[in-house]
Design a protein around this motif. Structure first.
Motif, short mmCIF file in Angstrom:
data_model
loop_
_atom_site.label_atom_id
_atom_site.label_comp_id
_atom_site.label_asym_id
_atom_site.label_seq_id
_atom_site.Cartn_x
_atom_site.Cartn_y
_atom_site.Cartn_z
N LEU A 255 70.89 -27.41 -69.12
CA LEU A 255 70.82 -28.22 -70.34
C LEU A 255 72.15 -28.14 -71.08
CD1 LEU A 255 67.27 -27.45 -71.74
CD2 LEU A 255 68.13 -29.65 -70.94
N GLY A 256 72.69 -26.92 -71.20
CA GLY A 256 73.93 -26.73 -71.92
C GLY A 256 75.08 -27.46 -71.26
N GLY A 259 75.57 -31.14 -72.40
CA GLY A 259 76.29 -31.44 -73.63
C GLY A 259 75.71 -32.64 -74.35
N PHE A 294 72.27 -34.68 -74.55
CA PHE A 294 71.36 -34.57 -75.68
C PHE A 294 70.81 -35.93 -76.05
CE2 PHE A 294 70.96 -34.77 -80.34
CZ PHE A 294 69.86 -33.95 -80.50
N VAL A 298 66.89 -36.49 -76.22
CA VAL A 298 66.21 -36.82 -77.48
C VAL A 298 65.50 -38.16 -77.35
CG1 VAL A 298 66.99 -37.92 -79.59
CG2 VAL A 298 67.20 -35.46 -79.32
N ILE A 301 62.30 -37.45 -75.68
CA ILE A 301 61.38 -36.79 -76.61
C ILE A 301 60.81 -37.82 -77.58
CG2 ILE A 301 61.21 -35.13 -78.51
CD1 ILE A 301 63.15 -33.35 -77.08
N PHE A 335 50.07 -34.59 -75.75
CA PHE A 335 51.03 -33.88 -76.59
C PHE A 335 51.25 -32.45 -76.10
CE2 PHE A 335 51.31 -30.70 -79.99
CZ PHE A 335 52.61 -30.92 -80.41
N MET A 346 63.11 -25.28 -72.36
CA MET A 346 64.15 -24.88 -73.32
C MET A 346 64.08 -23.39 -73.58
SD MET A 346 64.15 -27.91 -76.07
CE MET A 346 63.60 -29.52 -75.61
N ALA B 20 54.33 -33.97 -84.75
CA ALA B 20 55.68 -34.47 -85.04
C ALA B 20 56.61 -33.29 -85.33
CB ALA B 20 55.64 -35.44 -86.21
N VAL B 22 56.34 -30.19 -84.26
CA VAL B 22 56.66 -29.46 -83.01
C VAL B 22 57.73 -30.22 -82.23
CG1 VAL B 22 55.76 -28.80 -80.76
CG2 VAL B 22 54.46 -28.27 -82.82
N LEU B 23 57.54 -31.53 -82.08
CA LEU B 23 58.52 -32.31 -81.32
C LEU B 23 59.88 -32.28 -82.02
CD1 LEU B 23 56.36 -35.35 -80.16
CD2 LEU B 23 57.18 -33.44 -78.79
N LEU B 26 61.47 -29.06 -81.24
CA LEU B 26 61.97 -29.09 -79.86
C LEU B 26 63.27 -29.89 -79.78
CD1 LEU B 26 58.64 -29.47 -77.87
CD2 LEU B 26 60.18 -27.51 -77.90
N GLY B 27 63.32 -30.99 -80.50
CA GLY B 27 64.55 -31.79 -80.53
C GLY B 27 65.71 -30.99 -81.09
N ARG B 29 65.97 -27.77 -81.09
CA ARG B 29 66.34 -26.74 -80.12
C ARG B 29 67.20 -27.34 -79.01
NH1 ARG B 29 64.89 -21.54 -78.79
NH2 ARG B 29 65.34 -21.08 -76.59
N LEU B 30 66.83 -28.53 -78.62
CA LEU B 30 67.62 -29.21 -77.60
C LEU B 30 69.05 -29.41 -78.08
CD1 LEU B 30 67.35 -30.48 -74.77
CD2 LEU B 30 66.98 -32.67 -75.90
N TYR B 31 69.17 -29.77 -79.38
CA TYR B 31 70.50 -29.97 -79.95
C TYR B 31 71.29 -28.67 -79.90
CZ TYR B 31 74.13 -31.16 -83.30
OH TYR B 31 75.36 -31.38 -83.89
N LEU B 33 70.87 -26.16 -77.88
CA LEU B 33 71.20 -25.80 -76.50
C LEU B 33 72.33 -26.65 -75.96
CD1 LEU B 33 67.80 -25.25 -74.67
CD2 LEU B 33 69.66 -23.62 -74.89
N GLN B 34 72.22 -27.95 -76.21
CA GLN B 34 73.15 -28.85 -75.51
C GLN B 34 74.46 -29.06 -76.26
OE1 GLN B 34 70.23 -32.22 -74.15
NE2 GLN B 34 71.57 -31.53 -72.53
N VAL B 35 74.40 -29.06 -77.56
CA VAL B 35 75.61 -29.39 -78.31
C VAL B 35 76.23 -28.14 -78.91
CG1 VAL B 35 76.58 -30.81 -80.14
CG2 VAL B 35 74.65 -31.67 -78.78
N GLY B 38 76.69 -25.59 -76.12
CA GLY B 38 77.07 -26.31 -74.90
C GLY B 38 78.24 -25.70 -74.16
#
Lengths: 395, 666
Positions: A255-256, A259, A294, A298, A301, A335, A346, B20, B22-23, B26-27, B29-31, B33-35, B38
């Motif tokens: 995932l990292g 970017g 990302f 997103v 998601i 959900f 994650m 909403a 939770v999602l 998660l979003g 967390r994704l940010y 992790l990835q940005v 990164g």
């Protein structure tokens, strides 16, 4: 808004004329009642799944994307067909379906074969089938029917809740015995949410929630070693980077490396070079995140969220308790799938064999999910059926 | 009344909010992790994706002084099996063995490897394939799924046992080596285990290169990203002359012996032979147990380089050192005469001369010439051990030679202190015995060669084997730059004269060592070193003949010599284990070896000139008519046949071509 027209944002608006209208039960009319926007969103999600699986197959429709699309085709037809089935029929079918699902769960414990040490599969006419998936649908149908029958008033009577509680616990325990902690939790949470939404009294809820921490301890002490190991691995993935923690670490690394904008479709190094374990099933989202970044992650998601919220709105819009609870149960199922899978990839919760619905490769999850969407759509198509002897209680 | 729908809607909205939320989390967390993380994770990903592998450098080669390769690298092929690329491994191995036979040992090893390695790690089926085998495997590739041929490198020793002791050998590194230097874990890396291969390891090994490759999760190589070529090992050029080495080996025949030929002007070792020898190539792939046991249990010690680590009593070859010690200490002059009645009484013990009738009144020169034992009993007694040890060390005896070889041993010159340190009392008889190189005196053949060189040149010659490294000649000392030995030249002249008499004068002890070359004379000294005490009874029975002893009890035969006498160039030391008598066994050998050496000398006057066949028909025979019996050249071996020799004089890098040789005819 026209009466039988494609109700573009029907579930977002309150259309009084529609609500007052008598239901039209002719098949073609019902087909037009199907929320095609929602169907389109489901198709888009499946499309995302196809594209991701194409990449997981190393830039080829074989071996994942092609078969998955064939299954989706079946699932789509099934969804539309189920959506036209009347709630009365569904209610009648709920008891046999539930019993069948529980029987299959019991059977699989006896004769199913274990794949990857956890999930149990059963062989149905040459098709691998996971009864725990089916059990979720059975439970949702069963509980929706039960709460529909007793109505809101009798929810206050605790005796009325004993049987549905047992009906919920039975599949949960059977799945736990498989052992599949992830799915058992999902089934339990679906059941609990339906109890809650059905109008369970607050004092009843408090009474149930209070002893939960103790229950948690009890459950942990009865967990299998490998399940405890998963929890430990989750808490300290660096302890065992090449063993159980490998999946989590690799997933985060992939995932990292994606970017903000991703490494490009078909160019995710970790996924394409097989560093990513089970990239076509549980960890498909990691691959999406790596290749599309990302932004892509997103977007997926958001698409999932739209389907969840859309399902919840469909439930809210139903004018009968059965439809409401059915819609809520399915939306919740969807959900929870998404939330558990995303948290898992994650590294937010322990890894646990939960696929990302409609995107991960796998037949039983896809078909049961499409069957569930069919039930949800049936709730939408038949949203204007009222509970007998009930006032039209608008908000 | 409660509104069922109202409750549901409120609670469903609550659920939706949770969903909403939770999602959203998660979003978020994704940010993260990835940005946010990164960059860090991308580095980890890169590390995942690439694999750096080291490339074994080509080992430097070893050449003789004329550039003939003594140790070389040969491309070799090996057959590997990729277990994951074949379904039926036993069938593939079976088909493979029909093309390249696999013995039981191979099969057991393959079985073991297959069980222990991952499916993606190749298993070696067969090392060192011939070109034919490789071609046949490639031809049958369709029926051998998973079999591939890999290019490797093998160490090649073209002269096999001829130079084994000097060049040494390489072997795969052991765990200890790898712990010290991890680059040795590379496949194909070898470590020098003996000889020059061991001592020049630092030069020969080179620097490994590296290749950065893209790999997948199971380590399969997908592509090459970057490549850094390694530094090939340095080539090494030795002072050795492989042709002369071969000639010396041929002279020694199947004797258990060693011989050293040294340039006595600068210490260059031209030939150094120890027989029997072994084939160093066998170590590259690992010596079999049976072979190792055979070598290790052989009483002739093929693995031992006798020239540098064989310890022998020097016998009479020690007498020049004793003479120098006595002269230097002033206890005896060259003119002092002692009577030799054939025996020598000391403290009630009678010591015998080798000549039971005695030599009469003789001086030092005659003592050396006849190798009279009684004379040197007396000299040693007068002189004492300390001057003998001091001068012996000065001449290179009992001092570890500084030569580029491992396992070099030092001889021993005993003194009363040394003896006492070991817990024994020193008797006067021990001194007398040491005077004729018996008793506790021990030397190596290389030490004898150094000693002879120092007598001949009067300078502190140190032996060396390295002629050039990194394409530069090492600082080879010319005779002017080497310091003079700490012995007055007039004393050296006395000893040289004695050694000349040994070979060239009537009644000298080694008349068979006289050179047959015109105008060149050799000086030498014999030695017969007893390995077992001869009992008095046996000696008095009159039937004593050491030739009747079992082989391992016969005396060693030694001979040291240098030539030309009037302008010494070469020193030769020969030790024949249990050769009985130096004069009969070692001296003729040394003469032949010296003859070969002088004929090899590009600057030598004895080099036959084609227009003047009469000048040196003998030597011409020796060179240009291989296989022709030349009795004139080797009177000591009337039935000897000169072995076939490829005698080519190099036209490049002639080591001595430029050096004038004015003294040769002086």
């Amino acid at each position: 808004m026209k009466r039988n027209g494609l109700d573009t944002f029907g579930f977002l608006k309150s259309d009084r004329r529609l609500l007052r209208a008598e239901p039209d039960f002719r098949p073609m009319a019902r087909l037009l009642q199907v929320n095609w926007i929602y169907v389109l969103l489901v198709c888009v999600l499946a499309g995302v799944g196809y594209i991701a699986l194409y990449s997981a197959g190393g830039g080829s429709a074989k071996p994942f994307a092609g078969p998955q699309m064939v299954r989706f085709g079946f699932g789509l037809v099934m969804m539309i067909a189920v959506s036209l089935v009347s709630p009365r029929v569904l209610r009648m079918a709920s008891v046999p379906v539930y019993l069948l699902s529980v029987t299959l769960l019991a059977l699989v414990l006896r004769m199913g074969h274990v794949g990857k040490g956890a999930e149990r599969w059963i062989n149905l006419a040459g098709m691998q089938f996971q009864p725990s998936e089916f059990a979720k649908i059975g439970l949702v149908l069963m509980l929706a029917t039960w709460f529909h029958r007793i109505g809101n008033e009798r929810m206050g009577n605790p005796l009325r809740l004993i049987l549905p509680a047992l009906l919920t616990l039975l599949p949960v325990l059977l799945v736990l015995k498989e052992p599949n902690l992830g799915t058992a939790t999902i089934i339990g949470v679906i059941g609990a949410t339906m109890f809650f939404a059905a109008g369970m009294r607050l004092w009843q809820i408090l009474l149930l929630v209070a002893p939960l921490p103790f229950m948690g301890k009890l459950v942990y002490s009865h967990l299998h070693d490998y399940q405890k190991a998963r929890i430990d691995t989750f808490l300290h993935p660096e302890h065992d980077p090449l063993g159980a923690g490998y999946n989590i670490i690799q997933s985060k690394i992939a995932l990292g490396s994606g970017g903000m904008w991703g490494e490009g479709y078909l160019h995710g190094s970790q996924g394409q070079l097989n560093f990513l374990p089970e990239k076509q099933t549980d960890f498909i989202f990691t691959m999406i995140g790596e290749e599309w970044g990302f932004v892509g992650g997103v977007a997926v998601i958001a698409l999932l969220g739209t389907l969840v919220i859309g399902g919840m709105l469909i439930a809210i819009r139903s004018r009968n308790q059965f439809g409401r609870l059915l819609g809520l149960g399915i939306a919740m199922d969807f959900f929870l799938y998404c939330a558990v899978n995303l948290s898992m990839v994650m590294g937010a919760i322990p890894v646990g064999g939960v696929p990302l619905p409609l995107i991960s490769y796998g037949g039983s999850a896809m078909l049961t999910m499409m069957f569930g969407f069919g039930l949800l759509m049936s709730a939408w198509v038949h949203r204007n059926e009222r509970d007998p002897g009930q006032e039209d209680d608008e908000d | 009344m409660r509104s069922g729908r109202g409750v549901f809607t409120r609670r469903a909205l609550l659920v939706m909010a949770v969903q909403a939320g939770v999602l959203g989390v998660l979003g978020r967390r994704l940010y993260n992790l990835q940005v946010v993380d990164g960059d860090h994770l991308r580095q980890l990903a890169e590390r995942n994706r690439t694999s750096k592998r080291l490339l074994a450098p080509a080992r430097g080669t070893i050449h003789d002084r004329f550039g003939v390769a003594l140790a070389d690298n040969k491309v070799s092929w090996r057959a590997l099996l990729m277990p994951e690329e074949t379904t039926d491994i036993p069938a593939v191995i079976e088909r493979f063995s029909q093309i390249v036979p696999l013995d039981e040992h191979d099969r057991a090893r393959i079985e073991r490897d297959l069980r222990h390695v991952h499916k993606y790690v190749p298993v070696t089926l067969h090392e060192f394939l011939s070109w034919d085998d490789m071609a046949r495997i490639e031809l049958n590739a369709p029926s051998l799924p998973g079999v591939l041929v890999d290019v490797g490198s093998t160490r090649l020793y073209p002269f096999k046992d001829l130079t084994a002791h000097i060049v040494g050998y390489v072997a795969p590194p052991n765990e200890e080596d790898v712990a010290k230097d991890t680059t040795l874990s590379l496949p194909g890396m070898r470590v020098g285990r003996a000889g020059i291969e061991q001592t020049q390891e630092g030069l020969l090994r080179g620097e490994p290169g590296s290749v950065e490759m893209e790999v997948n999760a199971v380590g399969r190589v997908i592509g090459e990203i970057d490549r850094v070529e390694g530094q090939q090992g340095e080539d090494v050029r030795l002072t050795l002359d492989s042709v002369l080495q071969q000639q010396v080996l041929d002279r020694l025949e199947d004797r258990v012996a060693s011989a050293v030929v040294m340039d006595c002007r600068n210490g260059e070792v031209m030939a150094m032979v120890s027989t029997p020898s072994f084939d160093p190539s066998l170590f590259d792939s690992g010596v079999s147990h049976a072979q190792w046991n055979e070598w290790a249990n052989d009483p002739r010690t093929p693995l031992l380089d006798k020239a540098v680590s064989g310890l022998y009593p020097p016998g009479s070859t020690f007498k020049p050192a004793v003479a120098l010690a006595a002269l230097k200490s002033g206890s005896v002059t060259a003119q002092d005469r002692f009577n030799c009645p054939g025996y020598y009484d000391l403290g009630g013990v009678r010591f015998h001369c080798w000549n039971r009738w005695g030599h009469g009144m003789i001086n030092m020169r005659e003592g050396l010439k006849y190798s009279c034992d009684v004379y040197f009993y007396e000299v040693a007694r007068r002189c004492g051990m300390d001057p003998i040890k001091a001068v012996g060390n000065t001449m290179g005896l009992g001092v570890k030679p500084e030569i580029e070889l491992p396992h070099v041993r030092s001889g021993v010159i005993p003194t009363p202190e040394w003896r006492q340190k070991n817990g024994f009392h020193w008797n006067g008889g021990d001194t007398v015995n040491a005077g004729i190189g018996q008793g506790f005196v021990q030397v190596t053949p290389l030490e004898l060669a150094i000693y002879t060189s120092r007598i001949a040149s009067g300078r502190n010659i140190q032996p060396h084997l390295l002629r050039a490294t990194k394409n530069q000649l090492s600082a080879i000392a010319s005779d002017e730059s080497v310091s003079k030995v700490d012995v007055p030249p007039e004393f050296l002249d006395v000893v040289r004269g004695g050694m000349f008499a040994v070979v060239n004068e009537p009644h000298g002890s080694a008349p068979r060592a006289r050179l047959d070359l015109p105008g060149i004379q050799m000086a030498g000294k014999t030695g017969s070193a007893q390995v077992r005490r001869v009992s008095r009874a046996l000696r008095e029975s009159g039937h004593f003949n050491s030739m009747n002893l079992p082989w391992e009890y016969r005396p060693h035969a030694l001979f040291i010599c240098f030539a030309p006498y009037d302008n010494p160039k070469y020193a030769v030391a020969v030790v024949v284990e249990h050769g009985n008598a130096g004069a009969d066994e070692a001296a003729p050998l040394a003469k032949l070896i010296m003859t070969d050496t002088l004929l090899r000398d590009p600057a030598s006057d004895v080099r036959p000139a084609p227009p003047a066949p009469t000048q040196s028909a003998i030597s011409q025979n020796a060179i240009s008519q291989p296989g022709v019996s030349t009795p004139a050249l080797s009177p000591a071996q009337p039935d000897a046949t000169l072995p076939v020799q490829e005698t080519k004089f190099p036209n490049e890098d002639q080591p001595m071509a430029g050096q004038s040789d004015p003294g040769a005819r002086r």
